[in-house]
Design a protein around this motif. Structure first.
Motif, PDB file in Angstrom:
ATOM      1  N   SER A 270       0.295  -0.810   0.151  1.00 51.86           N
ATOM      2  CA  SER A 270       0.015   0.073  -0.230  1.00 51.86           C
ATOM      3  C   SER A 270       1.026   0.817   0.001  1.00 51.86           C
ATOM      4  N   LEU A 271       1.786   1.541   0.167  1.00 53.57           N
ATOM      5  CA  LEU A 271       2.664   2.573   0.163  1.00 53.57           C
ATOM      6  C   LEU A 271       3.059   3.267  -1.357  1.00 53.57           C
ATOM      7  N   GLY A 272       3.337   1.557  -2.271  1.00 57.71           N
ATOM      8  CA  GLY A 272       3.281   2.174  -3.483  1.00 57.71           C
ATOM      9  C   GLY A 272       4.753   1.046  -3.625  1.00 57.71           C
ATOM     10  N   LEU A 273       4.916   0.135  -3.479  1.00 57.47           N
ATOM     11  CA  LEU A 273       5.588  -0.945  -3.619  1.00 57.47           C
ATOM     12  C   LEU A 273       4.913  -1.865  -4.097  1.00 57.47           C
ATOM     13  N   SER A 274       5.742  -2.475  -5.547  1.00 59.38           N
ATOM     14  CA  SER A 274       5.189  -3.552  -6.157  1.00 59.38           C
ATOM     15  C   SER A 274       4.861  -4.931  -5.185  1.00 59.38           C
ATOM     16  N   HIS A 275       4.760  -6.076  -6.040  1.00 63.61           N
ATOM     17  CA  HIS A 275       4.466  -7.359  -4.921  1.00 63.61           C
ATOM     18  C   HIS A 275       6.131  -7.950  -4.690  1.00 63.61           C
ATOM     19  N   ALA A 276       6.489  -7.987  -5.807  1.00 62.12           N
ATOM     20  CA  ALA A 276       8.385  -8.178  -6.766  1.00 62.12           C
ATOM     21  C   ALA A 276       9.009  -7.613  -5.310  1.00 62.12           C
ATOM     22  N   GLU A 277       9.140  -6.118  -5.389  1.00 59.92           N
ATOM     23  CA  GLU A 277       9.636  -5.752  -4.612  1.00 59.92           C
ATOM     24  C   GLU A 277       9.513  -5.659  -2.683  1.00 59.92           C
ATOM     25  N   VAL A 278       8.211  -5.799  -2.987  1.00 64.62           N
ATOM     26  CA  VAL A 278       8.077  -5.982  -0.578  1.00 64.62           C
ATOM     27  C   VAL A 278       8.392  -7.734  -0.784  1.00 64.62           C
ATOM     28  N   ALA A 279       8.670  -8.514  -1.710  1.00 64.21           N
ATOM     29  CA  ALA A 279       8.807  -9.733  -1.100  1.00 64.21           C
ATOM     30  C   ALA A 279      10.300  -9.684  -1.190  1.00 64.21           C
ATOM     31  N   ASN A 280      11.270  -8.427  -2.146  1.00 65.01           N
ATOM     32  CA  ASN A 280      12.750  -8.849  -2.264  1.00 65.01           C
ATOM     33  C   ASN A 280      13.047  -8.349  -0.702  1.00 65.01           C
ATOM     34  N   MET A 281      12.006  -7.533  -0.429  1.00 72.72           N
ATOM     35  CA  MET A 281      12.533  -6.764   0.694  1.00 72.72           C
ATOM     36  C   MET A 281      12.571  -7.670   2.587  1.00 72.72           C
ATOM     37  N   VAL A 282      11.478  -8.763   2.217  1.00 74.67           N
ATOM     38  CA  VAL A 282      11.475  -9.489   3.155  1.00 74.67           C
ATOM     39  C   VAL A 282      11.999 -10.460   3.058  1.00 74.67           C
ATOM     40  N   ILE A 283      12.738 -11.243   2.147  1.00 74.70           N
ATOM     41  CA  ILE A 283      13.061 -11.730   1.664  1.00 74.70           C
ATOM     42  C   ILE A 283      15.212 -11.860   2.401  1.00 74.70           C
TER      43      ILE A 283
END
Length: 373
Positions: A270-283
């Motif tokens: 919801s902050l404007g990050l894509s699902h791939a970007e969020v997944a990379n952050m979490v990993i």
């Protein structure tokens, strides 16, 4: 005064001798009477002493009724005194052996009788002592959080201890785990604990020597159901891009997919990050999935955007930003930089120690002074 008459024909010279003989005779009779009286008193005393001694011997020889008193810590007092047998119609068979009968000199309560309230009290106290002294677990807390512990046998607790010990968990860590989760004291290891270990070894592919580390880091793994909790969480992480879990990330397996993991992914998106970007952050920073949305994500994003005037896109490059204390590190360092008109990337501002940050700040000020001249 006694008067003696001299018999006729008796010489007066014999008169004194006769008087002396009679005096000796009276004295002898008096002594005989006293001796007989003393003998009667002595025999009476001996007879009374003998009677008292015989009575005492009989009293000591009389079989006593055995009454066992239970420990009064948790159970009411009870008695194991057997009821009086009813008289038999057949006099020859009227004798009924009791607990104190010579026929059963070493009667065992545990093997010949069902468990009584007294036996239960002794076994219960033994279980509490074992729990407190051997495992270092608070018995009151265990009884409060797990009422089933009151009725479970000590062998059940020992089977749990043996199961955890077989996976390399030492006694000190075991006591801490059981004190945190007393419900484990009454579980069946074969239906509850070993399935968890099997899942960690074969599904999560955690090496055996890391099983202990995983359990010590997150004892809650042992109270989670494999089918309803652990396996769905592992599948979610795998779909997110995790190449399995380690002993550091097994803590994510105890989180609910719908209640915990998925809402955090959706908030970051919801902050404007894509699902791939969020997944990379979490990993890159798995600890993000353990942080609170309201107590961590929201206030730090607000400070990042409103006070630091930075773009949320910077979170993609440094997702560990959420792991630092807002009041203890983020705000103080940003204010020092702002006072001197400096600005640094999140990584450079937060990852260094306090000494390194101060040295860097001094160097930046010197550089600015040199440029100004």
């Amino acid at each position: 005064m006694t008067r003696f008459v001299t018999p006729i024909g008796l010489d007066h010279t014999k008169k004194g001798t006769l008087i002396i003989d009679r005096k000796h005779d009276l004295e002898f009779r008096r002594r005989v009477v006293c001796q007989k009286s003393d003998d009667r008193r002595r025999r009476a005393l001996d007879k009374r002493s003998s009677s008292e001694y015989l009575h005492r011997v009989r009293a000591e020889a009389r079989p006593q009724t055995m009454t066992l008193r239970p420990h009064t810590l948790f159970l009411p007092q009870a008695s194991l005194t057997p009821p009086s047998p009813k008289p038999s119609k057949n006099p020859s068979n009227s004798f009924t052996p009791t607990l104190n009968s010579p026929i059963y000199p070493s009667l065992s309560l545990h093997h010949h009788h069902p468990t009584t309230p007294t036996d239960s009290g002794i076994l219960f106290r033994e279980k509490l002592i074992y729990l407190e002294s051997h495992l270092n677990v608070n018995p009151q807390k265990a009884l409060h959080l797990n009422p089933d512990f009151r009725s479970c046998p000590l062998s059940s607790v020992k089977s749990v201890e043996h199961c955890l010990s077989s996976m390399g968990i030492e006694l000190s860590a075991m006591g801490r785990i059981l004190d945190m989760h007393p419900q484990l004291l009454t579980v069946d290891p074969h239906s509850h604990l070993y399935p968890v270990f099997d899942f960690l070894l074969h599904d999560a592919h955690i090496p055996f020597h890391d099983i202990r580390k995983s359990i010590v880091r997150c004892p809650r793994l042992l109270v989670c159901d494999v089918s309803n909790q652990l396996r769905p969480a592992l599948e979610f992480l795998t779909q997110l891009g995790f190449k399995g879990v380690t002993c550091q990330t097994t803590v994510l397996l105890v989180s609910s997919v719908r209640g915990t993991l998925l809402p955090k992914i959706e908030y970051l998106q919801s902050l404007g990050l894509s699902h791939a970007e969020v997944a990379n952050m979490v990993i890159r920073s798995p600890a993000l999935l353990t942080l609170s949305i309201h107590n961590n994500f929201m206030p730090k994003v607000e400070y990042l955007v409103q006070e630091m005037k930075k773009d949320v896109k910077e979170l993609k490059r440094f997702p560990q930003y959420f792991s630092f204390s807002l009041e203890g590190r983020i705000k103080p360092r940003h204010r020092l930089l702002a006072e001197h008109g400096f600005s640094l990337p999140l990584r450079d501002m937060l990852r260094v120690s306090d000494g390194e940050f101060n040295a860097m700040l001094i160097e930046m000020r010197l550089d600015c002074t040199g440029l100004s001249h």
